[in-house]
Structures are given as structure tokens and as C-alpha cells.
Write an enzyme that holds these catalytic residues in place. Structure first.
Site, PDB file in Angstrom:
ATOM      1  N   ALA A 251      -1.819 -47.451 -79.930  1.00  0.00           N
ATOM      2  CA  ALA A 251      -2.694 -48.615 -80.148  1.00  0.00           C
ATOM      3  C   ALA A 251      -2.581 -49.109 -81.587  1.00  0.00           C
ATOM      4  O   ALA A 251      -2.330 -48.321 -82.508  1.00  0.00           O
ATOM      5  CB  ALA A 251      -4.141 -48.231 -79.856  1.00  0.00           C
TER       6      ALA A 251
ATOM      7  N   ARG B  27     -16.499 -23.485 -58.224  1.00  0.00           N
ATOM      8  CA  ARG B  27     -15.706 -22.486 -57.487  1.00  0.00           C
ATOM      9  C   ARG B  27     -15.631 -21.169 -58.266  1.00  0.00           C
ATOM     10  O   ARG B  27     -15.813 -20.092 -57.705  1.00  0.00           O
ATOM     11  CB  ARG B  27     -14.300 -23.044 -57.256  1.00  0.00           C
ATOM     12  CG  ARG B  27     -13.319 -22.068 -56.662  1.00  0.00           C
ATOM     13  CD  ARG B  27     -11.971 -22.758 -56.474  1.00  0.00           C
ATOM     14  NE  ARG B  27     -10.941 -21.877 -55.971  1.00  0.00           N
ATOM     15  CZ  ARG B  27     -10.163 -21.115 -56.735  1.00  0.00           C
ATOM     16  NH1 ARG B  27     -10.314 -21.136 -58.046  1.00  0.00           N
ATOM     17  NH2 ARG B  27      -9.245 -20.339 -56.190  1.00  0.00           N
TER      18      ARG B  27
ATOM     19  N   ARG C 250     -13.801 -41.503 -64.740  1.00  0.00           N
ATOM     20  CA  ARG C 250     -14.581 -40.348 -64.274  1.00  0.00           C
ATOM     21  C   ARG C 250     -13.969 -39.685 -63.040  1.00  0.00           C
ATOM     22  O   ARG C 250     -14.314 -38.557 -62.707  1.00  0.00           O
ATOM     23  CB  ARG C 250     -15.990 -40.792 -63.882  1.00  0.00           C
ATOM     24  CG  ARG C 250     -16.897 -40.979 -65.037  1.00  0.00           C
ATOM     25  CD  ARG C 250     -18.340 -41.049 -64.555  1.00  0.00           C
ATOM     26  NE  ARG C 250     -19.192 -41.394 -65.652  1.00  0.00           N
ATOM     27  CZ  ARG C 250     -19.623 -40.534 -66.560  1.00  0.00           C
ATOM     28  NH1 ARG C 250     -19.299 -39.255 -66.478  1.00  0.00           N
ATOM     29  NH2 ARG C 250     -20.385 -40.933 -67.542  1.00  0.00           N
TER      30      ARG C 250
ATOM     31  N   ARG D 206     -17.082 -17.639 -56.921  1.00  0.00           N
ATOM     32  CA  ARG D 206     -16.167 -16.516 -56.645  1.00  0.00           C
ATOM     33  C   ARG D 206     -16.436 -15.337 -57.600  1.00  0.00           C
ATOM     34  O   ARG D 206     -16.357 -14.185 -57.187  1.00  0.00           O
ATOM     35  CB  ARG D 206     -14.717 -16.997 -56.765  1.00  0.00           C
ATOM     36  CG  ARG D 206     -14.354 -18.091 -55.739  1.00  0.00           C
ATOM     37  CD  ARG D 206     -13.677 -17.488 -54.518  1.00  0.00           C
ATOM     38  NE  ARG D 206     -13.622 -18.411 -53.396  1.00  0.00           N
ATOM     39  CZ  ARG D 206     -12.548 -19.131 -53.040  1.00  0.00           C
ATOM     40  NH1 ARG D 206     -11.439 -19.042 -53.732  1.00  0.00           N
ATOM     41  NH2 ARG D 206     -12.601 -19.917 -51.973  1.00  0.00           N
TER      42      ARG D 206
ATOM     43  N   GLY E 103     -27.856 -33.370 -72.544  1.00  0.00           N
ATOM     44  CA  GLY E 103     -29.191 -33.489 -71.941  1.00  0.00           C
ATOM     45  C   GLY E 103     -29.484 -32.307 -71.047  1.00  0.00           C
ATOM     46  O   GLY E 103     -30.583 -31.724 -71.078  1.00  0.00           O
TER      47      GLY E 103
ATOM     48  N   ASP F 192     -16.987 -36.954 -72.056  1.00  0.00           N
ATOM     49  CA  ASP F 192     -17.119 -37.484 -73.423  1.00  0.00           C
ATOM     50  C   ASP F 192     -16.657 -36.515 -74.518  1.00  0.00           C
ATOM     51  O   ASP F 192     -16.418 -36.942 -75.646  1.00  0.00           O
ATOM     52  CB  ASP F 192     -18.579 -37.881 -73.696  1.00  0.00           C
ATOM     53  CG  ASP F 192     -19.103 -38.860 -72.666  1.00  0.00           C
ATOM     54  OD1 ASP F 192     -18.301 -39.656 -72.157  1.00  0.00           O
ATOM     55  OD2 ASP F 192     -20.313 -38.819 -72.347  1.00  0.00           O
TER      56      ASP F 192
ATOM     57  N   GLY G 202     -23.895 -36.812 -66.087  1.00  0.00           N
ATOM     58  CA  GLY G 202     -22.738 -37.558 -65.578  1.00  0.00           C
ATOM     59  C   GLY G 202     -21.740 -36.612 -64.926  1.00  0.00           C
ATOM     60  O   GLY G 202     -21.573 -35.487 -65.372  1.00  0.00           O
TER      61      GLY G 202
ATOM     62  N   GLU H  36     -16.855 -47.324 -75.934  1.00  0.00           N
ATOM     63  CA  GLU H  36     -17.961 -48.083 -75.341  1.00  0.00           C
ATOM     64  C   GLU H  36     -19.213 -48.127 -76.221  1.00  0.00           C
ATOM     65  O   GLU H  36     -19.972 -49.076 -76.165  1.00  0.00           O
ATOM     66  CB  GLU H  36     -18.318 -47.524 -73.956  1.00  0.00           C
ATOM     67  CG  GLU H  36     -18.863 -46.108 -73.995  1.00  0.00           C
ATOM     68  CD  GLU H  36     -19.218 -45.551 -72.611  1.00  0.00           C
ATOM     69  OE1 GLU H  36     -19.249 -46.300 -71.629  1.00  0.00           O
ATOM     70  OE2 GLU H  36     -19.463 -44.330 -72.534  1.00  0.00           O
TER      71      GLU H  36
ATOM     72  N   ARG I  54      -7.296 -60.960 -74.337  1.00  0.00           N
ATOM     73  CA  ARG I  54      -7.710 -60.434 -73.030  1.00  0.00           C
ATOM     74  C   ARG I  54      -8.563 -59.189 -73.229  1.00  0.00           C
ATOM     75  O   ARG I  54      -8.375 -58.443 -74.201  1.00  0.00           O
ATOM     76  CB  ARG I  54      -6.500 -60.055 -72.186  1.00  0.00           C
ATOM     77  CG  ARG I  54      -5.628 -61.236 -71.787  1.00  0.00           C
ATOM     78  CD  ARG I  54      -6.331 -62.083 -70.709  1.00  0.00           C
ATOM     79  NE  ARG I  54      -5.480 -63.146 -70.224  1.00  0.00           N
ATOM     80  CZ  ARG I  54      -5.360 -64.352 -70.781  1.00  0.00           C
ATOM     81  NH1 ARG I  54      -6.035 -64.635 -71.878  1.00  0.00           N
ATOM     82  NH2 ARG I  54      -4.580 -65.268 -70.257  1.00  0.00           N
TER      83      ARG I  54
HETATM   84  P1  ATP Z   1     -23.648 -36.674 -69.860  1.00  0.00           P
HETATM   85  O1  ATP Z   1     -23.237 -36.264 -71.251  1.00  0.00           O
HETATM   86  O2  ATP Z   1     -22.505 -36.720 -68.930  1.00  0.00           O
HETATM   87  O3  ATP Z   1     -24.527 -37.878 -69.819  1.00  0.00           O
HETATM   88  P2  ATP Z   1     -25.998 -35.028 -69.818  1.00  0.00           P
HETATM   89  O4  ATP Z   1     -26.258 -33.645 -69.345  1.00  0.00           O
HETATM   90  O5  ATP Z   1     -26.155 -35.259 -71.296  1.00  0.00           O
HETATM   91  O6  ATP Z   1     -24.574 -35.458 -69.288  1.00  0.00           O
HETATM   92  P3  ATP Z   1     -28.473 -36.460 -69.312  1.00  0.00           P
HETATM   93  O7  ATP Z   1     -28.828 -37.469 -68.275  1.00  0.00           O
HETATM   94  O8  ATP Z   1     -28.716 -36.774 -70.732  1.00  0.00           O
HETATM   95  O9  ATP Z   1     -26.944 -36.056 -69.035  1.00  0.00           O
HETATM   96  O10 ATP Z   1     -29.295 -35.127 -68.975  1.00  0.00           O
HETATM   97  C1  ATP Z   1     -29.258 -34.558 -67.682  1.00  0.00           C
HETATM   98  C2  ATP Z   1     -30.633 -34.132 -67.274  1.00  0.00           C
HETATM   99  O11 ATP Z   1     -31.101 -33.107 -68.162  1.00  0.00           O
HETATM  100  C3  ATP Z   1     -31.703 -35.215 -67.374  1.00  0.00           C
HETATM  101  O12 ATP Z   1     -31.663 -36.099 -66.288  1.00  0.00           O
HETATM  102  C4  ATP Z   1     -32.965 -34.374 -67.393  1.00  0.00           C
HETATM  103  O13 ATP Z   1     -33.297 -33.907 -66.093  1.00  0.00           O
HETATM  104  C5  ATP Z   1     -32.518 -33.168 -68.224  1.00  0.00           C
HETATM  105  N1  ATP Z   1     -32.973 -33.372 -69.611  1.00  0.00           N
HETATM  106  C6  ATP Z   1     -32.416 -34.157 -70.552  1.00  0.00           C
HETATM  107  N2  ATP Z   1     -33.170 -34.148 -71.682  1.00  0.00           N
HETATM  108  C7  ATP Z   1     -34.212 -33.344 -71.431  1.00  0.00           C
HETATM  109  C8  ATP Z   1     -35.373 -32.934 -72.169  1.00  0.00           C
HETATM  110  N3  ATP Z   1     -35.586 -33.367 -73.419  1.00  0.00           N
HETATM  111  N4  ATP Z   1     -36.247 -32.101 -71.574  1.00  0.00           N
HETATM  112  C9  ATP Z   1     -36.039 -31.660 -70.321  1.00  0.00           C
HETATM  113  N5  ATP Z   1     -34.999 -32.018 -69.562  1.00  0.00           N
HETATM  114  C10 ATP Z   1     -34.098 -32.845 -70.099  1.00  0.00           C
END
Ligand code: ATP
Length: 326
Positions: free
Chosen positions: A190, A24, A259, A28, A107, A131, A14, A226, A250
Site C-alpha cells: 500500500a 474442539r 470475519r 477433546r 469485553g 482485531d 465478535g 475502520e 474509489r
Molecule cells: P470483540 O473484540 O470481538 O468485540 P469482545 O469480547 O471484546 O469481542 P464485547 O461485546 O465487548 O466483545 O464483550 C462481550 C461480552 O462481554 C459483552 O456482550 C458482555 O456480555 C460482556 N462484558 C463486556 N464488558 C463487560 C463488563 N464491564 N462487565 C460485565 N460483562 C461485560
């Protein structure tokens, strides 16, 4: 002579305000250390598809104040496969890139960790996600800005909530975690905050609302993270509205405004420090680590730890919110 001469930088997962400030800083700092710097477009997808772009000092002029990411970001299923990671490695070899800074979330670091188990090109991470849910760092880039955006929006809703007898359920982002919810809830006064980390909250929420109604509270703001197990703000509103006929209920989902926007001073400075520290880590022959911020000091945390450990919300803050909403 060190072995790092050419580094790559990408943003993944994300997007978050402040990612540009981090890019940047990486560019640099690289140039300051006489390194060649290449931008990799669209996260791991660009690594696999060979979307490389040489970056000079002027390539990152006037981006520190901009939200989004000039390198674009993507989610990439192919990087989860061995074949995908092999393609990525071959492309990095072809470009002669000997170190990569990845800016992203959980991820992204999981992917980087797995890549570094198989391949010798070091990856170093910078935590960029609104997050704030990454273990090993007090703050992630984008969190402070998202929080401030949420607060500004909630303040405006409060004005209209108190003009009428309204019960507002406001949904904020945060994926599976309640960091944005807790701090925005405290900052906006809140009446209640519902987060995924706390189970079975409906009963106590109803009790609290009954109490508020007895004390003739004219407005109520309930912040819902969420990822809450009871559902989003709309579902929760549905579950309680019949019990509170005196209020008009509401729902507002703040959504993607959280974002966007120009990064806060805190996010710009943190991104600059972290981008610099990530390049320094590569120059120090580190790999498979994330740079983080602990008690306002830059630290290094192994990806292994950052991705497998759950980051706790600040329970004292949640308690404080409860006390201050009596
Ligand atoms: P956010 O927290 O904002 O969602 P994120 O880095 O956790 O960011 P993800 O979509 O979970 O977002 O992961 C980003 C990318 O990292 C994935 O699209 C994938 O390419 C790679 N990735 C995630 N998990 C794995 C995994 N188990 N093995 C290899 N690559 C991965």
C-alpha cells in the site's frame, strides 16, 4: 482428585475464524482428562438463559476447518449487571459446572474478571478476535485468517486500480486498532496506511499523494483502519478527492468477509494449542487468566492485565511500510 470434573465452554463478542478449532481443542482435552464438557450457547446470554448442550468427542468432529462458531456468540448487556451474573452463577451451579473456558475478546475477559471477583467458579480465557488487540498475546485467534482474506481482496483491487488511474481507499476491520491495516498494507504494498493510533494523518497523506502524482504513479492504494479518527474510507476519500483531479477516487469497504472463511493453518494450530492450554490451566486451579502466545510459547496472563493494558502496534512495521512505499 482435582476439583474440576465438569467444564463449560462458550464463545462471546465478535466471531472469529478459528473459534471452532478452539472449541474442539477444549472438548477433546476435557474428554482426554475424563471431564464432562458442556457447551454454553450464545455467550454470556446463554449462561444467563440456561442454554446448555452436552458435548462429546463427535460433537466437534469436522469443525476444525469451519469459520464462525458452532456455539454461536452474542453481546449480552445483562451480564454487565450483578443480577445477570448471579443468574449465570446459579445456572452453572445447577449444572454442576466447576470451570469455564471463555473464548472472546477484551469485553469477554472484562466480564469474566468481574465474575471471578464475586464467584468461585474459575473462568479461563482464550483470545479470539480478528482485531489482535489484546495485550499479553502476540496473536489472537482469527487475526491471521482475517489478514489473509483482506490481502486477497486488496490484491484484486490493485489489478483494477492500476488498469486505470485510480486512487483507492480500502477500509479494513480492526475495531480501535491498526493491526490488520498495518500488516495488510505492507503485504499488499500500500502507498499509505491510516490507523487510529496515529493522529493528524491527512496532511502527510496529501503530501505523499502529491509526491506520487509527481512521479506519475498510476495507482495508489490507501489502507484505512475502520476506527480511524479522520473517519472511514469514504469520509477520508471525500476530504482529499478535490486535491487530486488526475485520479478517479474509489472506495471499498471490505467489511464482514474479513470475519468469515476457513481458518488459516496458523489460526487452527494456535486455537488448538490455546484450547488445550486453557483446560490445563483450569486443571491447575488457575482462574481469571487468559492463555496467550508469546514468542511462540503458550503463556498465562491475568485478565486484570490483559484488559487494562493497551497493546501497542508494531511501530517498526509502520515505519517499514513508509520506507517501502517511496
Ligand atoms: P470483540 O473484540 O470481538 O468485540 P469482545 O469480547 O471484546 O469481542 P464485547 O461485546 O465487548 O466483545 O464483550 C462481550 C461480552 O462481554 C459483552 O456482550 C458482555 O456480555 C460482556 N462484558 C463486556 N464488558 C463487560 C463488563 N464491564 N462487565 C460485565 N460483562 C461485560
Amino acid at each position: 482428585m482435582g476439583k474440576i470434573k465438569h467444564i463449560g465452554v462458550l464463545t462471546s463478542g465478535g466471531d472469529a475464524p478459528g473459534m471452532n478449532a478452539a472449541i474442539r481443542a477444549v472438548v477433546r482435552t476435557g474428554i482426554y482428562n475424563n471431564l464432562k464438557v458442556t457447551g454454553i450457547m450464545q455467550g454470556y446470554q446463554g449462561l444467563i438463559d440456561g442454554l446448555f448442550k452436552p458435548l462429546k468427542s463427535h460433537s466437534v468432529s469436522e469443525i476444525i476447518q469451519r469459520g464462525g462458531t458452532i456455539l454461536k456468540t452474542a453481546r449480552c448487556e445483562e451480564f454487565k449487571t450483578e443480577a445477570g451474573r448471579k443468574k449465570a452463577y446459579d445456572n452453572l451451579k445447577k449444572q454442576n459446572i466447576n470451570g469455564v473456558v471463555v473464548i472472546g475478546g477484551d469485553g469477554t475477559f472484562t466480564g469474566a474478571k468481574i465474575f471471578n471477583e464475586d464467584y468461585d467458579i474459575p473462568f479461563v480465557g482464550v483470545p479470539g478476535t480478528i482485531d489482535n488487540d489484546i495485550f499479553g498475546t502476540d496473536r489472537t485467534i482469527g487475526y491471521d485468517t482475517a489478514l489473509n482474506t483482506a490481502i486477497q481482496a486488496i490484491d484484486k483491487i490493485r489489478d483494477t486500480a492500476s488498469a486505470h488511474n485510480r486512487l483507492f481507499f480500502i477500509e479494513v476491520m480492526g475495531a480501535e486498532a491498526g493491526f490488520i491495516a498495518i500488516r495488510s498494507g505492507i503485504a499488499c504494498g500500500a502507498e499509505a496506511i491510516l490507523i487510529p493510533e496515529v493522529k493528524d494523518q491527512l496532511k502527510s497523506l496529501k503530501k505523499q499523494l502529491v509526491e506520487g502524482s509527481r512521479r506519475k504513479k498510476t495507482s495508489n492504494i490507501i489502507i484505512v483502519a475502520e476506527g480511524d479518527e479522520e473517519g472511514g474510507a469514504a469520509e477520508i476519500a471525500n476530504k482529499v478527492k478535490d486535491d487530486f483531479k488526475d485520479y478517479s477516487v474509489r472506495v471499498t469497504v471490505l467489511g464482514h468477509i474479513q470475519r468469515g472463511g476457513s481458518p488459516s493453518a496458523f489460526d487452527r494450530v494456535t486455537a488448538s494449542r490455546m484450547g488445550y492450554a486453557a483446560v490445563e490451566a483450569l486443571l491447575d486451579d488457575q482462574k481469571s487468566v487468559m492463555v496467550g502466545l508469546k514468542n511462540n510459547e503458550i503463556v498465562q496472563v491475568p485478565f486484570r492485565k490483559a484488559v487494562k493494558t493497551h497493546k501497542e502496534v508494531n511501530w517498526e512495521l509502520l515505519e517499514l511500510a513508509g520506507i517501502l512505499s517511496v
